[in-house]
Structure formats: C-alpha cells, structure tokens
Design a protein around this motif. Sequence first.
Motif, PDB file in Angstrom:
ATOM      1  N   ASP A  83       0.851  -1.195   0.000  1.00 24.51           N
ATOM      2  CA  ASP A  83       0.000   0.000   0.000  1.00 24.51           C
ATOM      3  C   ASP A  83       0.887   1.245   0.000  1.00 24.51           C
ATOM      4  O   ASP A  83       1.661   1.468   0.933  1.00 24.51           O
ATOM      5  CB  ASP A  83      -0.889  -0.014   1.236  1.00 24.51           C
ATOM      6  CG  ASP A  83      -1.848   1.167   1.297  1.00 24.51           C
ATOM      7  OD1 ASP A  83      -1.980   1.895   0.288  1.00 24.51           O
ATOM      8  OD2 ASP A  83      -2.459   1.370   2.357  1.00 24.51           O
ATOM      9  N   PRO A  84       0.785   2.091  -1.030  1.00 27.73           N
ATOM     10  CA  PRO A  84       1.638   3.288  -1.092  1.00 27.73           C
ATOM     11  C   PRO A  84       1.444   4.236   0.087  1.00 27.73           C
ATOM     12  O   PRO A  84       2.372   4.939   0.476  1.00 27.73           O
ATOM     13  CB  PRO A  84       1.223   3.963  -2.399  1.00 27.73           C
ATOM     14  CG  PRO A  84       0.556   2.915  -3.199  1.00 27.73           C
ATOM     15  CD  PRO A  84      -0.042   1.951  -2.229  1.00 27.73           C
ATOM     16  N   ALA A  85       0.259   4.246   0.693  1.00 29.97           N
ATOM     17  CA  ALA A  85       0.013   5.123   1.834  1.00 29.97           C
ATOM     18  C   ALA A  85       0.794   4.664   3.063  1.00 29.97           C
ATOM     19  O   ALA A  85       1.156   5.473   3.918  1.00 29.97           O
ATOM     20  CB  ALA A  85      -1.478   5.164   2.155  1.00 29.97           C
ATOM     21  N   GLN A  86       1.060   3.364   3.168  1.00 29.10           N
ATOM     22  CA  GLN A  86       1.797   2.836   4.313  1.00 29.10           C
ATOM     23  C   GLN A  86       3.284   2.651   4.022  1.00 29.10           C
ATOM     24  O   GLN A  86       4.084   2.533   4.946  1.00 29.10           O
ATOM     25  CB  GLN A  86       1.211   1.488   4.732  1.00 29.10           C
ATOM     26  CG  GLN A  86      -0.190   1.601   5.270  1.00 29.10           C
ATOM     27  CD  GLN A  86      -0.729   0.251   5.693  1.00 29.10           C
ATOM     28  OE1 GLN A  86      -0.090  -0.771   5.490  1.00 29.10           O
ATOM     29  NE2 GLN A  86      -1.906   0.252   6.275  1.00 29.10           N
ATOM     30  N   ARG A  87       3.661   2.621   2.756  1.00 37.18           N
ATOM     31  CA  ARG A  87       5.063   2.399   2.386  1.00 37.18           C
ATOM     32  C   ARG A  87       5.917   3.597   2.783  1.00 37.18           C
ATOM     33  O   ARG A  87       5.492   4.741   2.703  1.00 37.18           O
ATOM     34  CB  ARG A  87       5.146   2.200   0.868  1.00 37.18           C
ATOM     35  CG  ARG A  87       6.513   1.790   0.391  1.00 37.18           C
ATOM     36  CD  ARG A  87       6.568   1.595  -1.113  1.00 37.18           C
ATOM     37  NE  ARG A  87       5.430   0.872  -1.617  1.00 37.18           N
ATOM     38  CZ  ARG A  87       4.709   1.244  -2.684  1.00 37.18           C
ATOM     39  NH1 ARG A  87       5.021   2.327  -3.360  1.00 37.18           N
ATOM     40  NH2 ARG A  87       3.683   0.539  -3.082  1.00 37.18           N
ATOM     41  N   TRP A  88       7.120   3.323   3.239  1.00 32.70           N
ATOM     42  CA  TRP A  88       8.026   4.393   3.628  1.00 32.70           C
ATOM     43  C   TRP A  88       8.478   5.163   2.390  1.00 32.70           C
ATOM     44  O   TRP A  88       8.668   4.608   1.319  1.00 32.70           O
ATOM     45  CB  TRP A  88       9.240   3.825   4.341  1.00 32.70           C
ATOM     46  CG  TRP A  88       8.943   3.295   5.705  1.00 32.70           C
ATOM     47  CD1 TRP A  88       7.728   3.123   6.272  1.00 32.70           C
ATOM     48  CD2 TRP A  88       9.890   2.884   6.654  1.00 32.70           C
ATOM     49  NE1 TRP A  88       7.856   2.617   7.510  1.00 32.70           N
ATOM     50  CE2 TRP A  88       9.188   2.446   7.788  1.00 32.70           C
ATOM     51  CE3 TRP A  88      11.280   2.815   6.668  1.00 32.70           C
ATOM     52  CZ2 TRP A  88       9.815   1.974   8.913  1.00 32.70           C
ATOM     53  CZ3 TRP A  88      11.911   2.327   7.800  1.00 32.70           C
ATOM     54  CH2 TRP A  88      11.174   1.921   8.913  1.00 32.70           C
ATOM     55  N   THR A  89       8.703   6.441   2.585  1.00 34.04           N
ATOM     56  CA  THR A  89       9.198   7.290   1.503  1.00 34.04           C
ATOM     57  C   THR A  89      10.690   7.552   1.735  1.00 34.04           C
ATOM     58  O   THR A  89      11.205   7.324   2.825  1.00 34.04           O
ATOM     59  CB  THR A  89       8.430   8.627   1.494  1.00 34.04           C
ATOM     60  OG1 THR A  89       8.715   9.311   2.716  1.00 34.04           O
ATOM     61  CG2 THR A  89       6.933   8.409   1.342  1.00 34.04           C
ATOM     62  N   PRO A  90      11.386   8.101   0.742  1.00 33.03           N
ATOM     63  CA  PRO A  90      12.806   8.423   0.937  1.00 33.03           C
ATOM     64  C   PRO A  90      13.033   9.411   2.088  1.00 33.03           C
ATOM     65  O   PRO A  90      14.059   9.363   2.752  1.00 33.03           O
ATOM     66  CB  PRO A  90      13.215   9.032  -0.392  1.00 33.03           C
ATOM     67  CG  PRO A  90      12.291   8.442  -1.386  1.00 33.03           C
ATOM     68  CD  PRO A  90      10.989   8.267  -0.658  1.00 33.03           C
ATOM     69  N   ARG A  91      12.086  10.275   2.358  1.00 32.36           N
ATOM     70  CA  ARG A  91      12.251  11.234   3.449  1.00 32.36           C
ATOM     71  C   ARG A  91      12.179  10.581   4.821  1.00 32.36           C
ATOM     72  O   ARG A  91      12.727  11.067   5.781  1.00 32.36           O
ATOM     73  CB  ARG A  91      11.177  12.316   3.371  1.00 32.36           C
ATOM     74  CG  ARG A  91      11.450  13.287   2.287  1.00 32.36           C
ATOM     75  CD  ARG A  91      10.490  14.414   2.375  1.00 32.36           C
ATOM     76  NE  ARG A  91      10.975  15.466   1.492  1.00 32.36           N
ATOM     77  CZ  ARG A  91      10.567  16.679   1.525  1.00 32.36           C
ATOM     78  NH1 ARG A  91       9.646  17.033   2.379  1.00 32.36           N
ATOM     79  NH2 ARG A  91      11.053  17.581   0.701  1.00 32.36           N
ATOM     80  N   GLN A  92      11.448   9.491   4.902  1.00 32.86           N
ATOM     81  CA  GLN A  92      11.323   8.814   6.194  1.00 32.86           C
ATOM     82  C   GLN A  92      12.603   8.080   6.508  1.00 32.86           C
ATOM     83  O   GLN A  92      12.962   7.824   7.577  1.00 32.86           O
ATOM     84  CB  GLN A  92      10.150   7.839   6.198  1.00 32.86           C
ATOM     85  CG  GLN A  92       8.824   8.563   6.147  1.00 32.86           C
ATOM     86  CD  GLN A  92       7.663   7.584   6.031  1.00 32.86           C
ATOM     87  OE1 GLN A  92       7.693   6.694   5.189  1.00 32.86           O
ATOM     88  NE2 GLN A  92       6.656   7.763   6.858  1.00 32.86           N
TER      89      GLN A  92
END
Length: 95
Positions: free
Chosen positions: A86-95
């Motif tokens: 799920d893209p909403a739960q996936r970590w982003t590069p900023r995290q």
Amino acid sequence: REQLVPEWLLLPEAEYVVAKNREAAAKNEKGVKLCRNKQYFRYKLLPDLLSRHPPRKAHATAEEAEAEAERRRAMLSFISGLLQYDPAQRWTPRQ
C-alpha cells in the motif's frame, strides 16, 4: 509470395536440458568455476530468516547477542516499511 518462417521455435524440454548442459560445459572450458551445490535458505518468510539465521560469528557475551537481535529487529522493521504494498503505508525516501 514468400512464406514467412519464424526465426525461433519452441523446443521440447529435453532439448533445453541438453542446451543447458552444453552451455555449462562451454563455461567450464573457459575457466569459469561452476557452483553446483547452491544452498538456499530454509526459511520462507523474512521475519524467520532475520531472526533464526545464525550470526557470522559466535557472541561472546549476552549483551552482544542482544545487540545483534536488536539490529535484526531494526532491519526487519526497515525492510518491512520499504516493502509495503500500500503506497500510503510504504516508507518514503524522506522517512
């Protein structure tokens, strides 16, 4: 009219095995060392692999063992965050 003939054909399974053996023999002639006894992990799930796979070296103290277990838990958390479907739960590069 000229009839078009495909340049490739599907071969029977036995032909692929023969071709694979021929290719392996050719690589061996070139001095490439073939690895025939690959070992795969016996664990099917990532948490099992990270928690149960033996460490590279034995731990001298209980504190070292606990530190290794904590590093493995952190790695599991990190990888799980990156692999969320799920893209909403996936970590982003900023995290």
